[in-house]
Write an enzyme that holds these catalytic residues in place. Structure first.
Site, PDB file in Angstrom:
ATOM      1  N   HIS A   1      49.792  65.174  40.326  1.00  0.00           N
ATOM      2  CA  HIS A   1      50.800  64.936  41.362  1.00  0.00           C
ATOM      3  C   HIS A   1      50.193  64.355  42.640  1.00  0.00           C
ATOM      4  CE1 HIS A   1      53.489  67.388  38.928  1.00  0.00           C
ATOM      5  NE2 HIS A   1      54.470  67.177  39.770  1.00  0.00           N
TER       6      HIS A   1
ATOM      7  N   GLU B   1      62.337  57.769  33.331  1.00  0.00           N
ATOM      8  CA  GLU B   1      61.766  56.835  34.305  1.00  0.00           C
ATOM      9  C   GLU B   1      61.620  55.430  33.754  1.00  0.00           C
ATOM     10  OE1 GLU B   1      60.373  59.728  33.490  1.00  0.00           O
ATOM     11  OE2 GLU B   1      60.794  60.943  35.264  1.00  0.00           O
TER      12      GLU B   1
END
Ligand SMILES: Cc1ncc(C[n+]2csc(CCOP(=O)(O)OP(=O)(O)O)c2C)c(N)n1
Ligand SMILES: [Mg+2]
Lengths: 311, 324
Positions: free
Chosen positions: B128, B58
């Site tokens: 999450h 990322e």
């Protein structure tokens, strides 16, 4: 030959003068001097073509000058003037000149490698013949983001050359205490060729860089160059006052014994060398005059350029 | 009229922009197979160079997008998890966002960061389920949180065409929303322009993203009891439609904010602040938010307990109407 000498001499004298301007207070915040490492910038940039791009580091003046940026505008930038490369908005660690493909020096260790990889990938996908060179230090070899960039570049065969300036230290941390395994072995693990180069000799750097650039242009992907060098001066000018003891005087004098300016200078006749030296001094005299005479930015425009198109 | 889902609206916006502008390309994890469904069909239409499946890197690929933008492209990154934005906060807040100013305007960085399924996904627990739009607003990165399919389409298109970095949060609670509409009416929506989702006279409820739908449901319920709640959807978190908020609150004289941020320095706090600066209120303003420093716990009842809910909203609206 003369050009490489001119470049290393220009960088050396620019940095020496910049240190004086830090002392006199004209440059606020200090600089990371590039003294001792000039051969790397000179050799790498001499191998680049007009459409190529580069990214630089916190120790970036040499890269910017070697790429051909106007020393007056770089100096004005260090002094925070409106005529600076970045209109005084970037300073020493962020000098950029997009007209020359200098996509910016970056103050975050290890950050620019992935930016250069993206720029080179994009240029290729637009059908341009661009190669990117990205400079970073030995310290950056421990930043995960850079290792991720090695993978992307090798995976997608991106035309980028990774130029590691191994000057033995990340601030005060010696390479031997920081890097497990070897620098080039890390690069090879990603499937790219990696070479260790004498970073004190601009001709050696140029030769290695020529090979790397040719490879990238031929569509064969990235190359990694470990340029072994030595930082002659402080990590940052703050060290001139802080007197950190992390390397011995013997080590420093050994390190300084292989000086890129002397190595390249010895290849010129005394007369040619003197002529280049004089040329560099007058260029830098003029640069200082321009920079010192330039306007300071208007505080009312402190957030100009924050968003695109915002003058 | 055909129905368009929020998810399909995002997909359509990406497809239309890829079609329109060769500088646009997508990158992200599992976008070729379209694991999140947002990029469904796009790889087949546009190929590997425009729908770039990335390794799990990322930080590098976020900077890679910045580099590509500096070279003239308009990258759109899809992030699989909202909390990944913490991992790339450096690359967005400290790199992409700062290039324009630091270079004295020499370049622009038109990257779009799309987070499909932001906020709680129900049962995905602590790492999450974040909703960090206020963080991006705080550093001045343009940030949108569309609530409807038409807005999702219009704001994503605008984000891609914008010359600065823009973060697009697509709340998981809104992804399933469907709307009857004529596809011909889909159009770009300017950043910084809110929308009155329902008109009312007694109180302004400022809500964002999936919470707009909760606010509308609550407003319906309250209408049956003679309370007229206006629902204002700012749509863009930054730059905020301050005038729109002030106009609405100026008419109703009362303010409630429902916001999926953590409370301290959250989005609701900013709305309360701008209203305090500019409006005369008939009652102190109130907000329904996640608690301070919330980490979303796993067990369903706990997950729900820390998210702003309809019951809290009803209670707070009642309190604001009683306070006078
Ligand atoms: C990510 C990050 N960590 C720490 C720093 C602080 N810092 C600035 S330069 C430097 C040393 C970098 O060493 P190296 O990469 O070898 O480059 P050199 O200074 O030797 O040229 C450090 C730790 C930083 N700028 N960025
Ligand atoms: Mg070093």
């Amino acid at each position: 030959m003369t050009d490489l000498y001119r470049t290393v001499r220009l960088i050396r004298r620019f940095e020496e003068r910049a240190i004086e301007f830090v002392r006199s207070g004209e440059i606020v915040g200090g600089i990371h001097p590039y003294i001792g490492q000039e051969a790397i910038a000179a050799g790498v940039c001499a191998a680049l073509g007009p459409d190529d791009v580069l990214t630089s580091t916190h120790r970036g003046h040499g890269h910017v000058l070697a790429r051909g940026a106007d020393p007056a505008r770089l100096l004005a930038e260090l002094m925070g003037r409106e005529t600076g490369l970045n209109k005084g908005r970037g300073g020493s660690m962020h000098a950029a000149d997009f007209a020359l493909g200098i996509l910016g020096a970056n103050a975050i260790v290890g950050a620019a490698g992935s930016i250069a990889t993206g720029a080179a990938w994009a240029a290729r996908s637009q059908g341009r013949d661009t190669v990117a060179a990205t400079f970073f230090g030995d310290g950056a070899m421990n930043e995960g983001m850079l290792l991720e960039a090695f993978n992307l570049a090798a995976l997608w065969q991106v035309p980028v050359v990774f130029v590691c300036e191994n000057n033995g230290y990340a601030t005060t941390m010696p390479v031997a205490s920081a890097i497990a395994g070897s620098i080039t072995a890390r690069a090879r693990a990603f499937g790219m060729p990696a070479f260790t180069v004498d970073g004190q000799d601009p001709e050696k750097v140029l030769e290695a860089m020529n090979t790397a650039v040719a490879r990238a242009r031929a569509g064969r992907g990235p190359t990694f160059l470990e340029c072994v060098t030595y930082r002659f001066d402080a990590h940052h000018t703050f060290e001139h006052r802080a007197r950190l003891s992390y390397r011995s005087t013997e080590e420093i004098s050994t390190g300084r014994s292989r000086c890129p300016v002397e190595i390249q200078g010895a290849r010129l006749t005394a007369a040619d060398r003197a002529a280049v030296d004089a040329e560099v001094e007058s260029l830098l005299d003029a640069a200082a005059e321009v920079a010192l005479g330039s306007a300071h930015p208007d505080p009312a425009a402190a957030l100009a350029y924050l968003y695109a198109g915002g003058a | 009229m055909p129905k368009l889902s929020y998810l399909k609206a995002l997909n359509r916006a990406l497809g239309d922009e890829l079609e329109r502008d060769p500088a646009v390309f997508l990158l992200g994890e599992d976008i070729r197979a379209a694991a999140s469904n947002v990029t469904a069909g796009l790889f087949d239409r546009f190929g590997a160079d425009r729908v770039l499946d990335t390794p799990l890197s990322e930080q590098a690929f976020t900077n890679f997008a910045t580099g590509a933008a500096l070279a003239g492209m308009r990258p759109v990154i899809e992030f699989q998890i909202p909390s990944l934005l913490f991992l790339v906060f450096e690359q967005i807040a400290n790199q992409a966002h700062k290039f324009s100013l630091m270079t004295g305007g020499q370049c622009k960085v038109p990257v779009t960061y799309v987070v499909p399924g932001s906020g709680s996904r129900t049962g995905w627990a602590g790492q999450h389920s974040d909703h960090p739009y206020a963080l991006f607003a705080h550093v001045g990165v343009k940030t949108v949180v569309p609530s409807t399919p038409a807005d999702a389409y219009g704001l994503l298109v605008t984000a891609i065409r914008d010359d600065d970095p823009v973060v697009v949060f697509a709340p998981s609670g809104a992804l399933g929303v469907r709307e009857d509409l004529d596809f011909g009416t889909l159009a770009p929506i300017p950043l910084g322009e809110g929308r009155i989702a329902r008109s009312g006279t007694d109180v302004t409820v400022v809500a964002l993203g999936h919470l707009v739908h909760d606010a509308l449901a609550v407003a319906d319920e309250l209408a049956g009891r003679g309370i007229s709640a206006e629902v204002f959807d700012p749509r863009t978190v930054y730059p905020l439609d301050v005038d729109g908020v002030v106009e609405s609150v100026g008419r109703t004289g009362r303010l409630v904010v429902v916001d999926d941020s953590n409370r301290t320095s959250g989005f609701a706090a900013e709305i309360l602040a701008v209203v305090a600066e500019r409006c005369d209120l008939a009652a102190p303003p109130r907000r329904v938010t996640r608690p301070d420093g919330a980490v979303l716990p796993f067990a369903l009842a706990l997950d729900r307990a820390v998210q702003p809910g309809r019951e809290q909203l009803v209670a707070v609206i009642n309190a604001v109407l009683e306070d006078r």
